[in-house]
Design an enzyme around this catalytic site. Sequence first.
Site, PDB file in Angstrom:
ATOM      1  N   ALA A   1      37.917  43.975  37.914  1.00  0.00           N
ATOM      2  CA  ALA A   1      37.042  44.328  36.797  1.00  0.00           C
ATOM      3  C   ALA A   1      36.441  43.104  36.114  1.00  0.00           C
ATOM      4  O   ALA A   1      35.611  43.251  35.211  1.00  0.00           O
ATOM      5  CB  ALA A   1      37.819  45.154  35.774  1.00  0.00           C
ATOM      6  N   SER A   2      36.844  41.890  36.536  1.00  0.00           N
ATOM      7  CA  SER A   2      36.319  40.683  35.888  1.00  0.00           C
ATOM      8  C   SER A   2      34.807  40.602  36.058  1.00  0.00           C
ATOM      9  O   SER A   2      34.296  40.735  37.166  1.00  0.00           O
ATOM     10  CB  SER A   2      36.964  39.430  36.493  1.00  0.00           C
ATOM     11  OG  SER A   2      38.342  39.407  36.196  1.00  0.00           O
TER      12      SER A   2
ATOM     13  N   ASP B   1      52.297  43.075  41.261  1.00  0.00           N
ATOM     14  CA  ASP B   1      50.944  43.377  41.717  1.00  0.00           C
ATOM     15  C   ASP B   1      50.850  43.183  43.240  1.00  0.00           C
ATOM     16  O   ASP B   1      51.464  42.267  43.784  1.00  0.00           O
ATOM     17  CB  ASP B   1      49.983  42.411  40.988  1.00  0.00           C
ATOM     18  CG  ASP B   1      48.525  42.797  41.134  1.00  0.00           C
ATOM     19  OD1 ASP B   1      48.243  43.978  41.406  1.00  0.00           O
ATOM     20  OD2 ASP B   1      47.659  41.911  40.961  1.00  0.00           O
ATOM     21  N   HIS B   2      50.073  44.017  43.911  1.00  0.00           N
ATOM     22  CA  HIS B   2      49.757  43.847  45.348  1.00  0.00           C
ATOM     23  C   HIS B   2      50.918  43.341  46.201  1.00  0.00           C
ATOM     24  O   HIS B   2      50.899  42.206  46.678  1.00  0.00           O
ATOM     25  CB  HIS B   2      48.597  42.855  45.526  1.00  0.00           C
ATOM     26  CG  HIS B   2      47.265  43.445  45.210  1.00  0.00           C
ATOM     27  ND1 HIS B   2      46.624  44.342  46.038  1.00  0.00           N
ATOM     28  CD2 HIS B   2      46.454  43.266  44.152  1.00  0.00           C
ATOM     29  CE1 HIS B   2      45.463  44.696  45.495  1.00  0.00           C
ATOM     30  NE2 HIS B   2      45.341  44.062  44.341  1.00  0.00           N
TER      31      HIS B   2
ATOM     32  N   ASN C   1      42.999  45.965  35.942  1.00  0.00           N
ATOM     33  CA  ASN C   1      43.565  44.653  36.272  1.00  0.00           C
ATOM     34  C   ASN C   1      42.585  43.542  35.938  1.00  0.00           C
ATOM     35  O   ASN C   1      41.396  43.645  36.258  1.00  0.00           O
ATOM     36  CB  ASN C   1      43.883  44.585  37.767  1.00  0.00           C
ATOM     37  CG  ASN C   1      45.189  45.255  38.108  1.00  0.00           C
ATOM     38  OD1 ASN C   1      45.708  46.037  37.323  1.00  0.00           O
ATOM     39  ND2 ASN C   1      45.723  44.945  39.260  1.00  0.00           N
ATOM     40  N   VAL C   2      43.093  42.499  35.322  1.00  0.00           N
ATOM     41  CA  VAL C   2      42.248  41.369  34.935  1.00  0.00           C
ATOM     42  C   VAL C   2      42.935  40.081  35.374  1.00  0.00           C
ATOM     43  O   VAL C   2      44.082  39.838  35.017  1.00  0.00           O
ATOM     44  CB  VAL C   2      42.026  41.341  33.406  1.00  0.00           C
ATOM     45  CG1 VAL C   2      41.114  40.185  33.027  1.00  0.00           C
ATOM     46  CG2 VAL C   2      41.447  42.658  32.922  1.00  0.00           C
TER      47      VAL C   2
HETATM   48 ZN   LIG Z   1      43.937  43.741  42.913  1.00  0.00          ZN
END
Ligand SMILES: [Zn+2]
Length: 283
Positions: free
Chosen positions: A210-211, A81-82, A230-231
């Site tokens: 999206a949390s 991720d990232h 993504n969570v």
């Molecule tokens: Zn992110």
Amino acid sequence: MLLQGTGALRAAAEAGTAIPGFVAYNLETVQAVVASAETAGTPVLLQAGSSAFKHAGRDALMSLTLGAARRSTAALGVHLDHSRDLAEITACLEAGYTSVMIDGSHLPYEENVALTREAARRAHDAGAWIEAELGALAGDEDVSTGAAAAAGSMTDPAQAAEFTEATGVDALAVAVGNVHGFTATPVRLDLDRLAEIHKSVPVPLVLHGASGLPEEQLLGALERGVAKVNVNAELRRAYLRAVADALPTALPGSDTVATWAAGREAVTAAALDITRRLSRGAR
Ligand SMILES: [Zn+2]
């Protein structure tokens, strides 16, 4: 088992559903995500970024995550991720990651294109797929800052089409009012903009931050091409609350295992709930 390729992502995009990308920082979170995927029976991505590597150590977290995914009966992608770092991307690809995210969203457009194109070449050479980001998200990956979205950094639909074409990425993370972490006031996505991006970009879209997103906003995003969500903050909160609740009982006997197990159980339940919501989609 390792989930290879973009087939599951594309199938989700077709069906108006999404695959969760769960961020896992430690052993118990990895185990929880794996357990939730085995119960759900639908594809799940296990992911971590540079900051999680800083906490756990890159080699340790890579082998923990890949090992757990390979041993599981569930279909699990292992995703970086990232990342802003081509060397980190190469290290993960060599270890067997099934996908990576290059994040050049902080760079001027032309530099983002150049960096992303090189990362895409490396990913594809390794048989992996790649996600990139265009437009910048407010907030922080690892803590909830209560940030609000800045309208000026939203993804431009025409530029998104050009970017996807120029870089060859397989999935595109968009900035449409979404914010990393929980926010003080509910987030409102710019769903019209998302629909425009979906119309002009031929690859599945990814929603970060999206949390805590209201359900109708989330379903609205799934109807408009978002196939990976993504969570992170929701799992962190579930973990910490369960650990906090377990501490008064655990502290007198210094029972660390019971505390960590409580965190793991809470993350399993949270991840399963999110996976089921996403795999039901807007139907
Ligand atoms: Zn992110």
